[in-house]
Scaffold this active site. Structure first.
Site, short mmCIF file in Angstrom:
data_model
loop_
_atom_site.label_atom_id
_atom_site.label_comp_id
_atom_site.label_asym_id
_atom_site.label_seq_id
_atom_site.Cartn_x
_atom_site.Cartn_y
_atom_site.Cartn_z
N ASP A 265 -10.12 -5.15 -4.18
CA ASP A 265 -10.79 -6.23 -3.43
C ASP A 265 -12.44 -6.24 -3.16
O ASP A 265 -12.86 -4.93 -3.02
CB ASP A 265 -10.23 -6.22 -1.79
N ASN B 58 0.79 -1.25 0.04
CA ASN B 58 -0.01 0.13 0.05
C ASN B 58 0.96 1.14 0.05
O ASN B 58 0.45 2.44 -0.05
CB ASN B 58 -0.96 -0.15 1.21
N ASP C 9 -7.17 -4.05 7.74
CA ASP C 9 -6.37 -5.13 6.99
C ASP C 9 -5.89 -6.04 7.72
O ASP C 9 -5.35 -7.19 7.24
CB ASP C 9 -5.13 -4.35 5.98
#
Ligand code: UD1
Length: 418
Positions: A115, A18, A303
């Protein structure tokens, strides 16, 4: 994979997915050469590589096997269209919007994919860029942004969105005047991006806080920068170690970026020894349950939520999970329930009642973190677990089966025809 092994040994964590995707996009802000290091060999980096090539950059990976470094040579005028076939694959591709608009005055970026974890609107990205003078529309699946001149502006985000903060930052560094972003996200990956932007010649104050003040400059120059370590991957190893009552040295990680997560694991009974280059986590008994509330940094990362649920499903006691960012993340609970986990969800809450053991079953990864959550569940399950659609896991973890085998787990990747 066959469950039952105690993870024992060491693993290396490299740069954060990320962060790296955003750093690669930020290279677009300067013509000439930028060198990025500590890159993970994950599929998302490959997609961003292709996207930069489509935008007219030359991209050279200096070690194809590990994708350790990448050299990005940016033309005087990059192309301004990010096509659907690449953008749909990764959410991170939205971060080319700010740099392209700032460099070329125009960006056509397909609405991103990524996602399946719930609705992911872009209203804060758009509202902030509009305040800086951009005109934005969505046409035929593409975001079309135009600005003859970006001007500094005062922007207040309703929520500290990571992606919106990044797009506004990367637009503001080349805007005329000063931009203030209030309620900005302050994840370590944002700090990493700010550091890279400063090394390219940007002026940014308040780095690491929720108020960023950016004074635009005429032009930036290429740089050399190493990505921050992946705290989510490091946290995943920590959860896996605790779930399996293991002993794992997580090298290359920054424990300070995982403060709340590691504190929870200590409360579950683990020992955490923070070292110069990472941390060692050991567990010698069944973990005790703990509650989880996901929040923007420095809160516990969404996450890490599926991995925590996997661990809690074999913990002693009952845990309450509150998911504040992505509502569909609990889709994972239906999969882990197939392995015997006792998880009930209601809206953005889940209750996990710890069981003595899980039982191996065929399951399916629906996103990156759900995928590794199922892997952790497989490690603590009786018998064989088959996790299908592991391409999701490959988006964020470098050949996870090799790392797991290195720690003593029985796991193999199987090619399934059709
Ligand atoms: C990034 C990460 C993702 C992580 C998430 C939160 C990448 C590629 N992905 O996603 O792994 O789970 O941060 O830490 O870096 N929102 C709006 N409007 C907007 C923007 C966001 O309502 O314009 C909402 C989202 O629906 C979500 C929340 O804000 O509920 C946080 O999203 P955001 O921080 O923007 O996440 P991403 O940048 O998409």
């Amino acid at each position: 994979m066959t469950g039952g092994a105690r993870l024992d040994g060491s693993v290396e964590v490299v740069g954060a997915k990320n962060s790296v995707l955003k750093l690669m996009a930020a290279a677009l802000l300067a013509s000439g050469e930028t060198l990025l290091g500590n890159l993970p060999a994950i599929s998302d980096v490959g997609i961003m590589h292709q996207l930069l090539e489509r935008l007219g950059c030359e991209v050279v990976e200096t070690d194809e096997d590990t994708t350790d470094r990448v050299r990005i040579i940016v033309p005087e005028r990059p192309r301004d269209e990010a096509p659907y076939e690449l953008v749909r694959k990764i959410r991170g591709s939205i971060c080319v919007l700010g740099p392209l608009l700032a460099r070329t005055g125009r960006a056509r970026v397909a609405l991103p994919g990524g996602d399946a974890i719930g609705s992911r609107p872009l209203d804060m990205h758009f509202a902030g860029l509009e305040r800086m003078g951009a005109e934005i529309s969505v046409e035929h699946g593409y975001i079309v942004a135009e600005a003859t001149e970006l001007r500094g502006a005062s922007i207040w985000l309703d929520f500290p969105s990571v992606g919106a903060t990044e797009n506004l930052l990367t637009a503001a560094v080349l805007a005329k005047g000063t931009t203030v972003i209030d309620n900005a996200a302050r994840e370590p990956e944002i700090v990493d991006l700010c550091r890279m932007l400063v090394s390219m010649g940007s002026t940014i104050e308040g780095i690491g806080t929720s108020t960023l003040q950016i004074t635009g400059v005429e032009a930036l120059h290429g740089t050399s920068h190493d990505a921050v370590a992946d705290r989510i991957v490091a946290g995943t190893w920590a959860m896996a170690a605790v779930a399996t009552r293991g002993d794992v040295l997580v090298r290359g990680a920054n424990a300070a970026h995982l403060e709340i997560a590691l504190d929870k694991l200590v409360r579950a009974g683990a020992d955490v020894d923070v070292r110069g280059d990472g941390f060692r986590i050991t567990m010698d008994r069944r973990p005790k349950s703990f509650d989880v509330v996901t929040l923007p940094y420095p809160g516990l990362a969404t996450d890490l939520q599926p991995q925590a649920i996997a661990l809690l499903s074999v913990a002693d006691g009952t845990a309450m999970i509150t998911e504040n960012l992505f509502e569909a993340r609990f889709m994972f609970c239906d999969e882990i329930a197939r392995m015997g986990a006792d998880v009930r969800t209601d809206g953005h809450h889940a209750v996990v009642r710890g069981k003595d053991r899980l039982s191996g079953a065929p399951v399916r990864a629906t996103d990156i973190r759900a995928g590794v959550g199922l892997v952790i569940a497989g490690l603590v399950a009786d018998g064989v677990t088959e996790v299908a659609e592991v391409h999701h896991i490959d988006r964020g973890y470098v050949r996870i089966e090799n790392s797991l085998r290195g720690l003593g787990a029985q796991v193999e990747r199987v090619d399934v025809e059709g």
